[in-house]
Each structure stands twice: as structure tokens, then as C-alpha cells.
Design a protein around this motif. Structure first.
Motif, short mmCIF file in Angstrom:
data_model
loop_
_atom_site.label_atom_id
_atom_site.label_comp_id
_atom_site.label_asym_id
_atom_site.label_seq_id
_atom_site.Cartn_x
_atom_site.Cartn_y
_atom_site.Cartn_z
N VAL A 190 38.21 23.31 -22.05
CA VAL A 190 38.05 24.50 -21.05
C VAL A 190 38.78 24.87 -20.03
CG1 VAL A 190 37.02 24.22 -18.68
CG2 VAL A 190 35.74 22.12 -19.70
N CYS A 191 40.17 24.94 -19.92
CA CYS A 191 40.81 25.11 -19.86
C CYS A 191 41.60 27.10 -20.76
CB CYS A 191 42.04 24.90 -19.76
SG CYS A 191 41.77 24.10 -17.94
N THR A 192 41.70 26.36 -21.59
CA THR A 192 41.98 27.22 -22.88
C THR A 192 40.66 28.29 -23.00
OG1 THR A 192 43.24 25.45 -24.20
CG2 THR A 192 42.16 27.69 -25.05
N ALA A 193 39.73 28.34 -22.80
CA ALA A 193 38.90 29.29 -22.74
C ALA A 193 38.63 29.60 -21.54
CB ALA A 193 37.06 27.84 -23.29
N VAL A 194 38.78 29.05 -20.53
CA VAL A 194 39.24 29.90 -19.34
C VAL A 194 40.31 31.05 -19.38
CG1 VAL A 194 39.56 29.72 -16.53
CG2 VAL A 194 37.51 27.88 -18.04
#
Length: 609
Positions: A397-401
Motif C-alpha cells: 500500500v505504501c509503495t503504491a501511494v
């Protein structure tokens, strides 16, 4: 009773100790010969040698071959069932391959042109014998390194020591005459070897014009070893050919690669190597397809270019053998597939091997579930609820954001500035590429000096955050940053518990995350302070960028790296080393750990804010 009768009656007491001593002596000689073989190999391909020296080197090869054959024979003949190091099926395969080198010696050359002749010629080939001797050397040396881990040594220091050994060996190899066109200073060789092993990407010299093909091969090997980790490779060799080693060895290796259990240790190592080779291979093919016939290279040069950049991107190293790097005019237009491929490779390398393993297990589960649903309803299927662990969810999730936000921020700020004059598709692709690189790799498609100050400050934030834990990326890591932000939000809301996705984070995770960030900031500030004294004429923003880039093993620079003096380069070398090994890991290895106490002091509050 004569000597032979006593020897037969008391063979376990009299004969076995002597046999074990003989085998141990032979193993010691084998280790020396393995090192001698590797040294001779480096000397042959690293120096410009005469025919006399070549003859001596080939004599060394033959001597090592004979010793390896004797050693393997002794280990097979006097092998004991109670030995802690078992012969696995792959060990027997290696033994057979080694013995097959005797075929041309035992049998005379058959009639040329026949199938038997080609088989005989294959096993007589120096490339076959050299490959087997190289594999056997790695097998012996990796076994000795894994045995060293069983001596109750400090795992963090073993990890740091392995990187230090590779850096020193890489420095020596880059100083070889055939590695460079016109030679290189030892500081620049040390700097390049450290940057490659620590998968950083900062370079004090121009790679394509300084290093020959041999030198570039050395660099990419250092990148691959640094990305995977020396202990991962040696542990794989040892466990693959020797079976499971001691319990303590397995615990140490399992802690290094974040394996869930000892039973899955070898499979986890296989997953890591399999993912690496598969992703790099696919990336190489796509890169070759994207640049084929456009850069004026031969087919061999295109394949090497593709392999080099695929490995460099997945390992988050950021090295390029293209003059001017990825901002070369030859690839700036009509090569969006190249930049997208590199960006995706960087992202995959930056999320970490545990997440890749978890994704593979999830995909395998779903494939098995649909196979059961379609074909095998007669048998039982064990359904699982929690396929993705919490670490995987946070990192993905953090990588995509970060990728989406980074792309939008760079596109909005630089649309009519650094990206002016490009087609809309190129602007979006270069925004994506330049948002993925600062977190992990040092590639750059648009010169950093053309970016605005706001973009550079945003890139600094991405560099500090970095990639996932147990990945080739640097920074404080996404996991640590996410936990710190969740803790901050919980404190602001007045909550006593830090929760995410219906899970409460442990107190130890919060403490360690805060400690990692604090230690990172202290080392970063110390580096900036010292570098500002060593390079008083350098701009402050360039100094900050250089230190954060080195400590986060990013590899981006505001053109300060080539201008650094000797002591400045040594400081950056130290920061790259600390950033790759991990400041927190290094600190826990150097500082004696406090024993668990069975008592607790009275608690008290300190006035905060």
C-alpha cells in the motif's frame, strides 16, 4: 597379539581418529586450493600475462583439479553416517560431474566427427573443467563460512564483515590492469566497489569511459552479490550441497532472510534466488526489445547492456554503462518502455524478498483453489483466511501511494520546467521514473540540477523513506516510516493503542521504529556536518543531497560526487557502508546487549510539550 590384530579389534579407537585426521587435513588443503584456484583465475583474466605465466596458471589449475578429485574421493570413501554434514543428492551430482573430467584422461581420443568424439571433446573442454572447479571451490568455501557461523559469532558483525570482505576484494579487482582503460586511483576503486556492493550508484568516475568490459562485469557481479547478500549466497550453496547444517546456523540464516521456520529455510533461499533470476531475466528481455536496433550496438553489446541494466535496476544500484546515464539523448525519446521497465524493476526490488515470497504463496494458493474448484471437489481443500501478512499489506500500500503521489508531484511541479517540450506521454513516464528512483536507485533521466528546489526537497523525503525491509533498497524503510506515522497519529488522537488493518502493533515494533529513525537522523546530520567542513565550497543543498543519498544507498547526486576530495570520498564510502548494512543492525552488533532483568523500576512521567 600383533599390530594388525589390535588394529582390527580396536579400529574405532585407533583407526577412525587417524582417518578423521586425514580427512580434516585434506579438507584444509582443499580450502587452500580453492582460494588458489580463484586467485589464479583472477590473475589470468585481470592481468596481461605472458605465455610463461599462462603455463604456470594452467599448472595451478591441474594441481587444484587433482586435489579436488582426491578430496572428494576421501570424503566418499570415509564418509560417516553420524557426520553433521550430509551428502545431499546435489552433492552426488557435483561429484559425478567432477569425476566426468577424468573421461578424457582414461579414454583415448576417439575418431573425430563421431558422437562419441563430441562427448569426449565436451568433457575435455577447459571451460567445462573450469566451471566444475569454480563450482566446487564455491561449495567448499561456502561450507567453511557457514561452519564459521556455528561458532556462536555475532550475526550482525558477520553480515557487516561479509560486505566489508566483498568491498575489499572488489576494490582489488577494479585495480587490475584489464579492468580499466587507463588505470584508476585506489580511492576511486574503493568508492566504486563500495557503491556497487552497497547497491548505491554514486560514482566518482565515468563508468563507460573508465572501465573496460572486464571492469563492467566486475561491477555487475558486485551489484548482484551486494543485492542478494554474501551470506544468502553462501548459505544457499552450503545447504543445497551439504543439507541442513547445525540448528544455530539455521537460526542465524533464518534471521538474516526472515524465514518463518527452519523447515522452509532452503525453500526460502530458493525463492530468493529464483525470484531474482526470473525477474532479472524477464527485465533483460524487455529492455533488449525496447532498445534493439536503436543505439547502434551489436547484438552482444545489446544483450550485455540489457543484462547490466536489468540487474542494476532490480538490485536498486542505479549504475549505467550508457554515456550520460539514462539521460543520454539516444534513449530520451521513443523509449518509454525502457523507462517503465526500469521503474517496475526498481519497485519490485524495493519491496523486499519476504513480500515477493508472500505474493508467490498467495498466487499459488489461488491457483490451487481454482484447480480444486474445477477438478478436485472430491478431495479436501484447506482454506486460508489471512493470505497476506501485515508486513506485505503495509509495504504494498505504501509503495503504491508513494509511486502515485511522487509521479503527480513531479509532473505538476516540473510540467512546464524540467519536462517542458516533451510529449504528454513522455512527461508522465519520466515523472513516474524519477519518482521511483529517489526511493531506491540512482538512475536519472532528467538532470537533477534542472529540477526546482521544491522537487529536490520532495526527492529528499523519498530518499529518507526508502523501500521495504529485507530489500535491496535503503532509507529508514517503508515499514519503519509507516509505524512511526501510525504512532504519531495515535498520540495525536489520544489513543493508547497503535492499530492498522484491525491489527494492533506491538510495543517493541514502535520502539524499534522510533530508534531506527532517530539513529538515521543522527548519522545523517553527522555526515553533513563533517562533509561541510571537508568541502567548504560545496552548496549546502548538494551536501545534504550527497549524504542522504549515500546513507539511503540511493545514488542520486547534484554533481558533487566527482568533485569530492579524498577524505570526502572516504566519508561517503563509510556512509554507504553503514546505510547498506543498516545503522541499527551495526549498532546492535557492536554494543553489548543488556541481559533481561527480572525487576522493574517505578515508572514516572516527563513533561512533554
Amino acid at each position: 597379539m600383533d599390530y594388525w590384530e589390535r588394529l582390527f579389534l580396536y579400529r574405532k579407537k585407533l583407526l577412525l581418529p587417524r582417518i578423521n585426521q586425514l580427512v580434516n587435513w585434506m579438507l584444509g588443503i582443499t580450502y587452500v586450493c580453492a582460494v588458489a584456484f580463484l586467485a589464479a583465475l583472477v590473475y589470468e583474466y585481470g592481468f596481461r600475462i605472458s605465455e610463461g605465466e599462462r603455463a604456470i596458471i594452467h599448472w595451478v589449475y591441474r594441481s587444484v583439479w587433482v586435489v579436488f578429485l582426491l578430496s572428494m574421493t576421501l570424503q566418499i570413501v570415509f564418509r560417516q553416517d553420524d557426520s553433521p554434514y550430509k551428502f545431499t543428492p546435489w552433492t552426488w551430482v557435483l561429484s559425478v560431474l567432477l569425476y566426468l573430467t577424468l573421461l578424457p584422461v582414461v579414454f583415448h581420443q576417439p575418431e573425430s566427427g563421431t558422437e562419441v568424439y563430441w562427448i569426449w571433446a565436451f568433457f575435455r573442454s577447459p571451460y567445462y573443467r573450469g566451471a566444475i572447479l569454480l563450482l566446487y571451490s564455491f561449495y567448499q568455501l561456502s561450507g567453511s563460512l557457514v561452519r564459521l557461523m556455528g561458532k556462536r559469532t555475532n550475526p550482525p558483525l558477520i553480515l557487516a564483515g561479509s560486505f566489508l570482505v566483498i568491498i575489499l576484494l572488489g576494490t582489488g579487482m577494479l585495480l587490475l590492469p584489464r579492468a580499466t582503460y587507463d588505470g584508476i586511483h585506489w580511492i576511486d576503486a574503493l568508492f566504486t566497489a563500495t557503491s556497487a556492493t552497497c547497491v548505491t550508484g554514486l560514482v566518482s568516475v565515468d563508468v563507460p569511459s573508465t572501465f573496460t568490459l572486464e571492469g563492467q562485469i566486475i561491477i555487475i557481479l558486485l551489484i548482484q552479490i551486494g543485492g542478494l547478500g554474501l551470506m544468502t549466497l553462501t548459505s544457499f550453496f552450503a545447504m543445497f550441497f551439504m543439507g541442513n547444517t547445525s540448528i544455530y546456523n539455521q537460526l542465524v540464516v533464518g534471521d538474516m532472510i526472515s524465514s518463518n521456520s527452519l523447515n522452509s529455510l532452503l525453500s526460502t533461499l530458493l525463492y530468493i534466488l529464483g525470484f531474482t533470476l526470473t525477474i532479472e531475466g524477464i527485465g533483460m528481455l524487455v529492455i533488449w526489445y525496447s532498445i534493439h536496433g536503436t543505439l547502434g550496438m551489436t547484438l552482444d553489446e545489446e544483450l550485455f547492456f540489457s543484462a547490466f541494466h536489468s540487474i542494476s535496476a532490480f538490485c536498486n544500484a542505479g549504475f549505467s554503462i550508457l554515456p550520460g546515464g539514462m539521460s543520454n539523448p539516444l534513449v530520451m525519446q521513443n523509449h518509454n518502455l525502457l523507462y517503465i521497465t526500469l521503474g517496475l524493476l526498481i519497485a519490485l526490488g524495493g519491496i523486499g524478498f519476504p513480500i515477493l515470497v508472500n505474493l508467490y504463496e498467495t498466487v499459488s494458493y489461488y491457483l490451487g483453489y481454482w484447480k480444486w474448484k474445477v477438478f478436485g471437489r472430491s478431495r479436501r481443500f484447506d482454506k486460508r483466511v489471512h493470505l497476506y501478512n501485515l508486513n506485505t499489506k503495509i509495504v504494498l500500500v505504501c509503495t503504491a501511494v508513494l509511486l502515485v503521489v511522487g509521479t503527480l508531484v513531479i509532473a505538476v511541479i516540473e510540467w512546464n520546467q524540467a519536462l517542458a517540450g516533451m510529449p504528454v506521454a513522455d512527461k508522465l513516464v519520466h515523472s513516474f521514473f524519477n519518482s521511483s528512483c529517489p526511493r531506491t536507485a540512482g538512475f536519472v533521466s532528467v538532470p537533477l540540477l534542472s529540477f526546482s528546489v521544491q522537487t529536490l526537497l520532495f526527492m529528499l523525503i523519498l530518499m529518507v523513506i526508502g523501500g521495504g525491509t529485507q530489500s535491496t533498497a535503503g532509507g529508514v524503510k517503508i515499514n519503519v516510516f509507516a509505524v512511526a506515522m501510525l504512532n504519531l497519529w495515535a498520540v495525536i488522537r489520544g489513543s493508547e493503542h497503535v492499530t492498522i488493518l484491525r491489527r494492533e502493533l506491538s510495543h517493541d515494533s514502535i520502539r524499534r521504529s522510533n530508534a531506527v529513525i532517530m539513529l538515521y537522523l543522527m548519522i545523517a546530520f553527522a555526515g553533513m556536518f563533517i562533509l561541510s567542513m571537508l568541502e567548504p565550497d560545496a552548496p549546502l543543498l548538494a551536501i545534504v543531497f550527497e549524504c542522504i543519498s549515500a546513507l539511503s544507498t540511493v545514488g542520486s547526486s547534484l554533481d558533487l560526487t566527482p568533485k569530492l576530495g579524498g577524505w570526502g570520498k572516504i566519508l561517503i564510502v563509510l556512509m554507504m557502508f553503514v546505510g547498506r548494512v543498516g545503522a541499527f543492525t551495526l549498532a546492535t552488533g557492536l554494543i553489548r546487549q543488556e541481559k533481561k532483568r527480572n525487576y522493574k523500576y517505578p515508572s514516572d512521567n516527563i513533561i512533554i510539550n
